[in-house]
Design a protein around this motif. Structure first.
Motif, PDB file in Angstrom:
ATOM      1  N   HIS A  22       0.488  -1.507  -0.127  1.00  0.00           N
ATOM      2  CA  HIS A  22      -0.267  -0.013  -0.047  1.00  0.00           C
ATOM      3  C   HIS A  22       1.076   1.281  -0.095  1.00  0.00           C
ATOM      4  O   HIS A  22       0.371   2.019  -0.877  1.00  0.00           O
ATOM      5  CB  HIS A  22      -1.256   0.162   0.941  1.00  0.00           C
ATOM      6  CG  HIS A  22      -2.110   1.150   1.625  1.00  0.00           C
ATOM      7  ND1 HIS A  22      -2.799   1.502   0.575  1.00  0.00           N
ATOM      8  CD2 HIS A  22      -2.154   2.723   2.200  1.00  0.00           C
ATOM      9  CE1 HIS A  22      -3.019   3.016   0.876  1.00  0.00           C
ATOM     10  NE2 HIS A  22      -2.958   3.042   1.879  1.00  0.00           N
ATOM     11  N   ALA A  23       2.229   1.387   1.324  1.00  0.00           N
ATOM     12  CA  ALA A  23       2.914   2.485   0.890  1.00  0.00           C
ATOM     13  C   ALA A  23       3.622   2.648  -0.583  1.00  0.00           C
ATOM     14  O   ALA A  23       3.659   4.131  -1.120  1.00  0.00           O
ATOM     15  CB  ALA A  23       3.843   2.660   1.546  1.00  0.00           C
ATOM     16  N   GLU A  56      13.221  -2.956   1.398  1.00  0.00           N
ATOM     17  CA  GLU A  56      14.072  -4.001   1.422  1.00  0.00           C
ATOM     18  C   GLU A  56      14.651  -4.662   2.517  1.00  0.00           C
ATOM     19  O   GLU A  56      14.462  -6.140   3.523  1.00  0.00           O
ATOM     20  CB  GLU A  56      15.096  -4.088   0.982  1.00  0.00           C
ATOM     21  CG  GLU A  56      15.001  -3.675  -0.794  1.00  0.00           C
ATOM     22  CD  GLU A  56      15.730  -3.202  -1.437  1.00  0.00           C
ATOM     23  OE1 GLU A  56      15.744  -3.078  -2.819  1.00  0.00           O
ATOM     24  OE2 GLU A  56      16.958  -3.904  -1.056  1.00  0.00           O
ATOM     25  N   ARG A  57      14.699  -3.924   4.036  1.00  0.00           N
ATOM     26  CA  ARG A  57      14.639  -3.674   5.340  1.00  0.00           C
ATOM     27  C   ARG A  57      13.719  -4.727   6.442  1.00  0.00           C
ATOM     28  O   ARG A  57      14.000  -4.404   7.366  1.00  0.00           O
ATOM     29  CB  ARG A  57      16.191  -2.905   5.879  1.00  0.00           C
ATOM     30  CG  ARG A  57      16.832  -2.884   4.957  1.00  0.00           C
ATOM     31  CD  ARG A  57      18.227  -2.176   5.963  1.00  0.00           C
ATOM     32  NE  ARG A  57      19.581  -2.174   5.379  1.00  0.00           N
ATOM     33  CZ  ARG A  57      20.734  -1.076   5.369  1.00  0.00           C
ATOM     34  NH1 ARG A  57      19.963   0.383   6.574  1.00  0.00           N
ATOM     35  NH2 ARG A  57      21.548  -1.089   5.002  1.00  0.00           N
ATOM     36  N   CYS A  58      12.595  -4.045   5.641  1.00  0.00           N
ATOM     37  CA  CYS A  58      11.751  -4.255   6.094  1.00  0.00           C
ATOM     38  C   CYS A  58      10.913  -2.495   7.383  1.00  0.00           C
ATOM     39  O   CYS A  58      11.088  -3.797   8.339  1.00  0.00           O
ATOM     40  CB  CYS A  58      10.849  -5.204   6.823  1.00  0.00           C
ATOM     41  SG  CYS A  58      11.478  -6.672   5.595  1.00  0.00           S
ATOM     42  N   ASN A  59      11.631  -1.921   7.488  1.00  0.00           N
ATOM     43  CA  ASN A  59      11.992  -0.961   8.418  1.00  0.00           C
ATOM     44  C   ASN A  59      10.390  -0.273   8.317  1.00  0.00           C
ATOM     45  O   ASN A  59      10.306   0.282   7.496  1.00  0.00           O
ATOM     46  CB  ASN A  59      12.738   0.143   8.445  1.00  0.00           C
ATOM     47  CG  ASN A  59      12.782   1.539   9.380  1.00  0.00           C
ATOM     48  OD1 ASN A  59      12.147   1.363   9.754  1.00  0.00           O
ATOM     49  ND2 ASN A  59      13.889   2.178   8.939  1.00  0.00           N
ATOM     50  N   PRO A  60       9.503  -0.780   9.609  1.00  0.00           N
ATOM     51  CA  PRO A  60       8.876  -0.634   9.670  1.00  0.00           C
ATOM     52  C   PRO A  60       8.265   1.660   9.906  1.00  0.00           C
ATOM     53  O   PRO A  60       7.360   1.924   9.858  1.00  0.00           O
ATOM     54  CB  PRO A  60       7.909  -0.574  11.233  1.00  0.00           C
ATOM     55  CG  PRO A  60       8.999  -0.961  11.815  1.00  0.00           C
ATOM     56  CD  PRO A  60      10.378  -1.146  10.559  1.00  0.00           C
ATOM     57  N   VAL A  61       9.512   1.931   9.824  1.00  0.00           N
ATOM     58  CA  VAL A  61       9.402   3.557  10.332  1.00  0.00           C
ATOM     59  C   VAL A  61       9.285   3.969   8.490  1.00  0.00           C
ATOM     60  O   VAL A  61       7.521   5.032   8.586  1.00  0.00           O
ATOM     61  CB  VAL A  61      11.052   4.064  10.806  1.00  0.00           C
ATOM     62  CG1 VAL A  61      10.971   5.667  11.270  1.00  0.00           C
ATOM     63  CG2 VAL A  61      11.293   3.532  12.026  1.00  0.00           C
ATOM     64  N   TYR A  62       9.457   3.590   8.039  1.00  0.00           N
ATOM     65  CA  TYR A  62       8.780   4.399   6.914  1.00  0.00           C
ATOM     66  C   TYR A  62       8.028   3.493   5.968  1.00  0.00           C
ATOM     67  O   TYR A  62       6.825   3.660   5.180  1.00  0.00           O
ATOM     68  CB  TYR A  62       9.992   3.472   5.816  1.00  0.00           C
ATOM     69  CG  TYR A  62      11.378   4.442   5.579  1.00  0.00           C
ATOM     70  CD1 TYR A  62      11.679   5.748   5.237  1.00  0.00           C
ATOM     71  CD2 TYR A  62      12.469   4.319   7.275  1.00  0.00           C
ATOM     72  CE1 TYR A  62      12.704   6.899   6.154  1.00  0.00           C
ATOM     73  CE2 TYR A  62      12.785   5.123   7.322  1.00  0.00           C
ATOM     74  CZ  TYR A  62      13.311   6.237   6.945  1.00  0.00           C
ATOM     75  OH  TYR A  62      14.835   7.088   7.447  1.00  0.00           O
ATOM     76  N   VAL A  63       7.818   1.646   5.959  1.00  0.00           N
ATOM     77  CA  VAL A  63       6.562   1.307   5.576  1.00  0.00           C
ATOM     78  C   VAL A  63       5.632   1.235   6.026  1.00  0.00           C
ATOM     79  O   VAL A  63       4.591   1.860   5.497  1.00  0.00           O
ATOM     80  CB  VAL A  63       7.339  -0.083   5.839  1.00  0.00           C
ATOM     81  CG1 VAL A  63       6.110  -0.940   4.968  1.00  0.00           C
ATOM     82  CG2 VAL A  63       7.948  -0.746   4.683  1.00  0.00           C
ATOM     83  N   ALA A  64       5.003   1.768   7.266  1.00  0.00           N
ATOM     84  CA  ALA A  64       3.650   1.386   7.862  1.00  0.00           C
ATOM     85  C   ALA A  64       3.949   2.747   8.871  1.00  0.00           C
ATOM     86  O   ALA A  64       2.831   2.912   9.033  1.00  0.00           O
ATOM     87  CB  ALA A  64       4.100  -0.088   9.059  1.00  0.00           C
ATOM     88  N   GLY A  65       4.654   3.778   9.247  1.00  0.00           N
ATOM     89  CA  GLY A  65       4.799   4.972   9.967  1.00  0.00           C
ATOM     90  C   GLY A  65       4.509   6.248   8.709  1.00  0.00           C
ATOM     91  O   GLY A  65       4.048   6.781   9.334  1.00  0.00           O
ATOM     92  N   LYS A  66       4.643   6.328   7.548  1.00  0.00           N
ATOM     93  CA  LYS A  66       4.306   7.384   6.440  1.00  0.00           C
ATOM     94  C   LYS A  66       3.654   7.186   5.695  1.00  0.00           C
ATOM     95  O   LYS A  66       3.303   6.136   5.105  1.00  0.00           O
ATOM     96  CB  LYS A  66       5.829   7.532   6.372  1.00  0.00           C
ATOM     97  CG  LYS A  66       6.752   8.005   7.223  1.00  0.00           C
ATOM     98  CD  LYS A  66       8.470   8.843   6.358  1.00  0.00           C
ATOM     99  CE  LYS A  66       9.409   8.822   7.320  1.00  0.00           C
ATOM    100  NZ  LYS A  66       9.266  10.214   8.364  1.00  0.00           N
ATOM    101  N   SER A  67       3.330   8.034   5.234  1.00  0.00           N
ATOM    102  CA  SER A  67       2.006   8.451   4.027  1.00  0.00           C
ATOM    103  C   SER A  67       3.093   8.409   2.817  1.00  0.00           C
ATOM    104  O   SER A  67       4.136   8.523   2.823  1.00  0.00           O
ATOM    105  CB  SER A  67       1.096  10.039   4.055  1.00  0.00           C
ATOM    106  OG  SER A  67       1.879  11.090   4.345  1.00  0.00           O
TER     107      SER A  67
END
Length: 218
Positions: A22-23, A56-67
């Motif tokens: 989604h991101a 690629e690192r599955c960093n949730p700060v970027y993947v789930a934490g930002k619009s």
């Protein structure tokens, strides 16, 4: 090239996969349809900004934490001027959204880097798959991409003969009069050399001291 980060296991989570899809879908949809950028430009920014590595690192700060808008601004501060302060939620699912969603699925499934994916499958080529794959399961898209990537890993006849002849791509371009970009695209199979003009094939063959059939993919 495949990447592995043994200390991260979120890629096995359906929740992470959908968040990542989604991101990235929002990044391409907003980048193309709101900011007015080309899809390939957004893809290039995604890679050179380092954001692709965070995905690629599955960093949730970027993947789930930002619009999607925040991710675009992170990629390039100049995009700020192309987006409204309040980007409305977009209900429509454009073909650009579909590209981002499926590329994210493919990256997680294959473990390939985004850079390696877009080198073989440029944005417009992926977008051209929207019909008829937009109604298919994501696994169909993954299968098509794997087939293309596997074919790309085998050197084209043109590249094999060029290397054997001791030519760089630039040297072959100068010797044959065929544009460097065309040679690159033929070797990467982004352009079908079998559909090249006879004069192009003849010039390449003469420069390489082989027959036109030798450089074709028969």
């Amino acid at each position: 090239m495949r990447v592995e980060y043994e200390f991260i296991h979120l890629e096995d989570s359906d929740l992470y996969r959908d968040d990542a899809a989604h991101a990235l879908a929002a990044v391409f949809d907003l980048g193309v349809n709101v900011a007015g950028l080309s899809g390939q430009y957004v893809a290039d920014l995604f890679i050179v900004s380092g954001l692709a590595v965070q995905f690629e690192r599955c960093n949730p700060v970027y993947v789930a934490g930002k619009s999607g808008a925040e991710l675009l601004r992170h990629m390039d501060s100049e995009i700020e001027t192309l987006l409204d302060d309040e980007v409305p939620y977009r209900l429509s699912r454009t073909s650009d959204y579909w590209v981002g969603w499926n590329v994210a699925w493919y990256q997680l499934s294959s473990g390939r880097t985004y850079k390696s994916i877009f080198e073989v499958l440029p944005y417009d080529r992926i977008k051209s798959m929207y019909y008829p794959l937009h109604e298919a399961d994501e696994r169909k898209f993954i299968g098509v991409c794997e087939s293309v990537m596997a074919q790309a890993s085998v050197a084209s006849n043109l590249k094999r003969i060029r290397v054997a002849a001791g030519f760089s791509q630039a040297q072959l371009s100068e010797a044959s009069g065929v544009g460097l970009r065309s040679i690159q695209m033929y070797e990467q199979r982004q352009k079908d050399i079998n559909k090249a003009q006879g004069s192009t094939l003849l010039r390449l063959a003469r420069a390489l001291h082989c027959s036109m059939e030798d450089v074709m993919e028969l």
